[in-house]
Motif scaffolding. Structure first.
Motif, mmCIF file in Angstrom:
data_model
loop_
_atom_site.group_PDB
_atom_site.id
_atom_site.type_symbol
_atom_site.label_atom_id
_atom_site.label_comp_id
_atom_site.label_asym_id
_atom_site.label_seq_id
_atom_site.Cartn_x
_atom_site.Cartn_y
_atom_site.Cartn_z
ATOM 1 N N MET A 1 3.556 4.536 76.257
ATOM 2 C CA MET A 1 2.610 3.440 76.341
ATOM 3 C C MET A 1 2.619 2.614 75.055
ATOM 4 O O MET A 1 3.021 3.096 74.001
ATOM 5 N N VAL A 2 2.113 1.393 75.160
ATOM 6 C CA VAL A 2 2.057 0.517 74.001
ATOM 7 C C VAL A 2 0.828 0.851 73.185
ATOM 8 O O VAL A 2 -0.255 1.080 73.728
ATOM 9 N N ALA A 3 0.962 0.898 71.883
ATOM 10 C CA ALA A 3 -0.189 1.155 71.018
ATOM 11 C C ALA A 3 -1.061 -0.080 70.961
ATOM 12 O O ALA A 3 -0.852 -1.045 71.675
ATOM 13 N N MET A 4 -2.020 -0.075 70.041
ATOM 14 C CA MET A 4 -3.042 -1.116 70.109
ATOM 15 C C MET A 4 -2.507 -2.500 69.818
ATOM 16 O O MET A 4 -3.098 -3.478 70.218
ATOM 17 N N THR A 5 -1.392 -2.610 69.149
ATOM 18 C CA THR A 5 -0.799 -3.922 68.939
ATOM 19 C C THR A 5 0.698 -3.813 69.095
ATOM 20 O O THR A 5 1.276 -2.746 68.919
ATOM 21 N N ASP A 6 1.358 -4.944 69.399
ATOM 22 C CA ASP A 6 2.811 -5.003 69.489
ATOM 23 C C ASP A 6 3.421 -5.417 68.150
ATOM 24 O O ASP A 6 4.618 -5.306 67.962
ATOM 25 N N ASP A 7 2.617 -5.931 67.261
ATOM 26 C CA ASP A 7 3.064 -6.254 65.913
ATOM 27 C C ASP A 7 1.828 -6.186 65.024
ATOM 28 O O ASP A 7 0.771 -5.759 65.434
ATOM 29 N N THR A 8 1.950 -6.598 63.793
ATOM 30 C CA THR A 8 0.834 -6.459 62.858
ATOM 31 C C THR A 8 -0.030 -7.693 62.778
ATOM 32 O O THR A 8 -0.979 -7.735 62.012
ATOM 33 N N ARG A 9 0.299 -8.709 63.584
ATOM 34 C CA ARG A 9 -0.500 -9.930 63.520
ATOM 35 C C ARG A 9 -1.758 -9.780 64.357
ATOM 36 O O ARG A 9 -1.872 -8.901 65.186
ATOM 37 N N VAL B 1 1.633 -2.481 84.361
ATOM 38 C CA VAL B 1 1.773 -3.469 83.288
ATOM 39 C C VAL B 1 1.233 -3.014 81.940
ATOM 40 O O VAL B 1 1.481 -3.668 80.927
ATOM 41 N N ALA B 2 0.508 -1.907 81.900
ATOM 42 C CA ALA B 2 -0.156 -1.513 80.655
ATOM 43 C C ALA B 2 0.815 -1.286 79.508
ATOM 44 O O ALA B 2 0.478 -1.526 78.342
ATOM 45 N N GLY B 3 2.032 -0.840 79.807
ATOM 46 C CA GLY B 3 2.981 -0.534 78.749
ATOM 47 C C GLY B 3 3.903 -1.662 78.356
ATOM 48 O O GLY B 3 4.784 -1.470 77.521
ATOM 49 N N LEU B 4 3.717 -2.847 78.931
ATOM 50 C CA LEU B 4 4.631 -3.955 78.647
ATOM 51 C C LEU B 4 4.350 -4.576 77.277
ATOM 52 O O LEU B 4 3.192 -4.684 76.861
ATOM 53 N N PRO B 5 5.380 -5.043 76.577
ATOM 54 C CA PRO B 5 5.164 -5.773 75.321
ATOM 55 C C PRO B 5 4.375 -7.056 75.587
ATOM 56 O O PRO B 5 4.431 -7.620 76.686
ATOM 57 N N ILE B 6 3.692 -7.525 74.579
ATOM 58 C CA ILE B 6 2.804 -8.672 74.783
ATOM 59 C C ILE B 6 3.591 -9.941 75.122
ATOM 60 O O ILE B 6 3.127 -10.766 75.918
ATOM 61 N N ASP B 7 4.790 -10.102 74.571
ATOM 62 C CA ASP B 7 5.589 -11.283 74.916
ATOM 63 C C ASP B 7 5.959 -11.281 76.390
ATOM 64 O O ASP B 7 5.977 -12.324 77.045
#
Length: 320
Positions: free
Chosen positions: A1-9, A77-83
């Motif tokens: 799963m994706v953590a709380m953010t996909d990057d540090t922004r 969709v929960a695990g998809l990158p934000i882009d």
């Protein structure tokens, strides 16, 4: 799963859960369920242990809400990158413009869903029925199915899992949604020359609302629909398809008891029908065996929009 953010922004976690709920249109209970069960985001924690969401967390949740309102499950969709989520939502909006002429403001279905949950919680069948019938008239059946009915049922399911609604609330809401969808489907024009699809669920699958949503979507796409209800042996489904000269069969599978048994039944169904008869499998469980089904010539549809697109592409093969 994706953590709380996909990057540090996106800034530091600073928004309490009430702000996150307000900005995303999701209830606080749903936010907790999405975090606990799907790790959609992992918010930070304040000094007292309260959840704190960053701007990027809120953007991600808003995109997930929009992606699920189009007919996908949160598990898909929960695990998809934000882009990828941004691109998916952009494509959904373009599809709505093409299919409906104008894009209905996404605030409309969010409001309807909130009100629908409130009516279900109050066990107000009359109020919920009237609300949903107005929604059909307001948005059209395609948008209603994908952006009101499906997300309302998922939201009520999430509320039930969170302990905020009882089984009676869920049963009442399901019955009303089913009634409104059936009424809207029967009001659609019928073309006896249109391609024909048989829709049901297989033995052991008693959850039929996914099948009803698929039946209404097919009818709205111009197909003639024979709806058989839930929990039928595949031999019965195949017999009906053969007897009626159906061009396609649709099967909804939500909670399989045994993946291998389900796969065997679907392969049996494929073997009983001519290769020219398309078979579509929808529902969350279908994705678990998508590769095996594809090898057997059975198509897995991931959402109502995906199902409609498949029917649209398939229709010319069966034109009268």
């Amino acid at each position: 799963m994706v953590a709380m953010t996909d990057d540090t922004r996106g800034g530091e976690p600073r928004h309490p859960i009430g702000v996150a709920a307000e900005r995303t249109g999701l209830s606080q209970d749903v936010l907790r369920v999405w975090e606990r069960r799907y790790e959609a985001v992992i918010p930070g924690r304040g000094v007292g242990g309260q959840r704190l969401y960053s701007d990027l967390d809120i953007e991600r949740l808003r995109l997930l809400a929009l992606a699920t309102s189009a007919g996908r499950s949160i598990g898909q969709v929960a695990g998809l990158p934000i882009d990828e989520l941004r691109e998916m939502v952009h494509e959904d909006e373009g599809s709505r413009r093409r299919n409906h002429g104008v894009l209905v403001d996404v605030a409309i279905p969010s409001t309807l869903i909130d009100e629908g949950v409130d009516f279900a919680r109050a066990l107000d069948a009359v109020g919920l029925d009237a609300l949903l019938r107005r929604a059909v008239a307001m948005t059209g059946i395609h948008f209603f199915l994908e952006s009101v009915a499906a997300p309302l049922l998922r939201r009520i399911g999430d509320e039930w899992h969170a302990g905020r609604l009882a089984p009676a609330h869920e049963h009442l809401a399901s019955a009303i949604v089913q009634r409104v969808i059936t009424s809207a489907m029967h009001a659609l024009p019928l073309d006896l020359r249109a391609p024909h699809i048989v829709i049901s669920t297989i033995s052991g699958e008693r959850h039929e609302l996914g099948a009803i949503l698929a039946a209404a979507s097919a009818a709205a796409e111009g197909w003639r629909v024979t709806y058989l209800g839930a929990d039928l042996p595949v031999a019965e489904i195949a017999n009906v398809a053969l007897a009626t000269g159906a061009n396609a069969v649709g099967v909804s599978i939500i909670y399989p008891d045994e993946g291998s048994a389900m796969l065997a039944e679907l392969r049996q169904l494929r073997g009983m029908l001519p290769s020219a008869v398309s078979i579509y499998v929808g529902g969350e469980a279908g994705g678990d065996i998508a590769a095996e089904l594809a090898n057997d010539g059975i198509a897995v549809v991931r959402s109502l929009a995906d199902f409609r697109a498949s029917l649209k592409a398939d229709a010319p093969r069966h034109a009268a």
